[in-house]
Design a protein around this motif. Structure first.
Motif, mmCIF file in Angstrom:
data_model
loop_
_atom_site.group_PDB
_atom_site.id
_atom_site.type_symbol
_atom_site.label_atom_id
_atom_site.label_comp_id
_atom_site.label_asym_id
_atom_site.label_seq_id
_atom_site.Cartn_x
_atom_site.Cartn_y
_atom_site.Cartn_z
ATOM 1 N N GLU A 64 24.802 -12.204 25.208
ATOM 2 C CA GLU A 64 26.027 -12.910 25.494
ATOM 3 C C GLU A 64 26.554 -12.955 23.895
ATOM 4 O OE1 GLU A 64 26.453 -15.923 28.237
ATOM 5 O OE2 GLU A 64 24.583 -15.278 28.834
ATOM 6 N N GLU A 65 27.817 -12.394 23.779
ATOM 7 C CA GLU A 65 28.508 -12.745 22.553
ATOM 8 C C GLU A 65 29.954 -13.022 22.532
ATOM 9 O OE1 GLU A 65 26.474 -10.468 18.741
ATOM 10 O OE2 GLU A 65 26.779 -9.016 20.411
ATOM 11 N N GLU A 66 30.124 -14.130 21.839
ATOM 12 C CA GLU A 66 31.647 -14.272 21.844
ATOM 13 C C GLU A 66 32.226 -14.677 20.026
ATOM 14 O OE1 GLU A 66 33.848 -17.284 24.341
ATOM 15 O OE2 GLU A 66 31.531 -17.216 25.189
ATOM 16 N N GLU A 126 20.163 -19.512 21.516
ATOM 17 C CA GLU A 126 21.587 -19.719 21.671
ATOM 18 C C GLU A 126 22.206 -20.333 20.312
ATOM 19 O OE1 GLU A 126 24.572 -21.804 25.142
ATOM 20 O OE2 GLU A 126 22.418 -22.587 24.710
ATOM 21 N N CYS A 151 18.974 -4.931 25.341
ATOM 22 C CA CYS A 151 20.318 -5.598 25.289
ATOM 23 C C CYS A 151 21.275 -4.501 24.911
ATOM 24 C CB CYS A 151 20.134 -6.696 24.018
ATOM 25 S SG CYS A 151 19.058 -8.147 24.416
ATOM 26 N N SER A 194 26.459 -16.787 20.271
ATOM 27 C CA SER A 194 25.587 -15.756 20.956
ATOM 28 C C SER A 194 24.516 -16.459 21.402
ATOM 29 C CB SER A 194 25.014 -14.688 19.670
ATOM 30 O OG SER A 194 24.233 -15.706 18.905
ATOM 31 N N LYS A 195 24.287 -15.746 22.632
ATOM 32 C CA LYS A 195 22.981 -16.234 23.340
ATOM 33 C C LYS A 195 22.088 -14.965 23.952
ATOM 34 C CE LYS A 195 21.911 -19.101 27.632
ATOM 35 N NZ LYS A 195 22.327 -19.586 28.793
ATOM 36 N N THR A 234 19.044 -9.889 27.836
ATOM 37 C CA THR A 234 20.375 -9.754 27.764
ATOM 38 C C THR A 234 20.922 -10.514 26.563
ATOM 39 O OG1 THR A 234 20.776 -11.832 29.276
ATOM 40 C CG2 THR A 234 20.771 -9.576 30.399
#
Length: 298
Positions: A194-196, A221, A296, A202-203, A192
């Motif tokens: 995760e992004e902001e 991360e 992803c 990002s992770k 997976t």
């Protein structure tokens, strides 16, 4: 270690990209480790998108000049990750040996094609992996040797990724390579991302399995200002390793160690079995990175 260099011919080289790594490559070729095969490498010029003055006494040349000159036999690719593939192909097609920073390409299939091209032309294609040469990794590998893994985690943190460095599974492939070197061939069971973007955050979390189905978790991360660190937790049948063993700095710099290894390949001093082993490791890690990216983005 002693190297026999008297029978070796000189290899002219060009450095592509003048960031920190490119600057160090020029320095190391100008002042090679005494008695090593690196003494037979001579830097003939550098390539940059910018118009620059001489660097350490070395002049700037164009790609066109580099690929056409008979006194240039090898290229060091030290650019952003996303441009590696095109430069590698350009120099291999021109009959030049190539040393490229990791990752060689941003896809497994492209790497297979480039390695086929190098083999067809009888050229050395070498992917630099200085993180395997660090003293702390060597100590970690010794600490892991002979132990039976139950489960493990490798969690990397660092600053936000710069443009041109690609998907995190590729930009962070050095850590993935650590896991392969420590525990053998792996498979991907889940991944997976995760992004902001507004926070530069990002992770990437990848769930991996060893050949005997032991679970490994790899986390990359990144965020602006996040300190660079590697945190491990490897649980074995006999103990748990929760810290990378401390080790004194090596006597020979990491890029110089890699330069010596590349030079030894040019001189025919590296065994076919070792060359094949490196190729299989690099392609395996790129294939894993490819699968992680696909999961992803699916």
């Amino acid at each position: 270690m002693l190297w026999r260099t008297n029978a070796l011919r000189m290899f002219g080289a060009v450095v592509v990209g003048i960031g920190t790594a490119g600057w160090v490559r020029i320095r190391d070729m100008l002042t090679p480790h005494p008695g090593s095969p690196a003494e037979k490498l001579a830097v003939r010029g550098f390539i940059s998108r910018r118009n620059l003055d001489n660097q350490q006494g070395v002049s700037q040349i164009s790609v066109e000049e580099a690929v056409s000159r008979d006194d240039i036999h090898a290229a060091f690719i030290c650019t952003e990750n996303e441009s590696h593939q095109d430069y590698v192909r350009t120099f291999l097609q021109a009959g030049k040996h190539v040393c490229v920073e990791y990752p060689m390409t941003m896809s497994y299939q492209a790497a297979v094609e480039l390695w086929d091209l190098a083999q067809k032309k009888g050229l050395v294609l070498h992917e630099e992996h200085i993180e395997l040469l660090t003293e702390d990794f060597k100590e970690l590998k010794r600490a892991v040797q002979g132990k039976i893994l139950q489960e493990g985690t490798l969690h990397f943190t660092g600053g936000a990724l710069k443009a041109g460095f690609g998907f995190p599974a590729f930009s962070g492939i050095a850590r993935l390579t650590w896991l392969v070197e420590l525990f053998g061939k792996l498979s991907v069971s889940a991944a997976t991302l995760e992004e902001e973007p507004a926070k530069g955050y990002s992770k990437l979390t990848a769930k991996l399995l060893t050949s005997d189905n032991r679970p490994l978790t790899w986390v990359e991360e990144r965020q602006t200002g996040l300190p660079r660190a590697k945190n491990i937790n490897f649980v074995f049948d006999s103990c748990t390793l929760s810290e990378i063993p401390a080790a004194p700095r090596g006597a020979v710099g990491l890029f110089m160690q890699d330069l010596i290894h590349f030079s030894a390949k040019l001189a025919g001093q590296v065994s076919p079995s070792q060359l094949q082993g490196e190729k299989e490791r690099v392609l395996h890690c790129l294939e894993l990175a490819d699968k992680i990216q696909q999961l992803c983005q699916s």
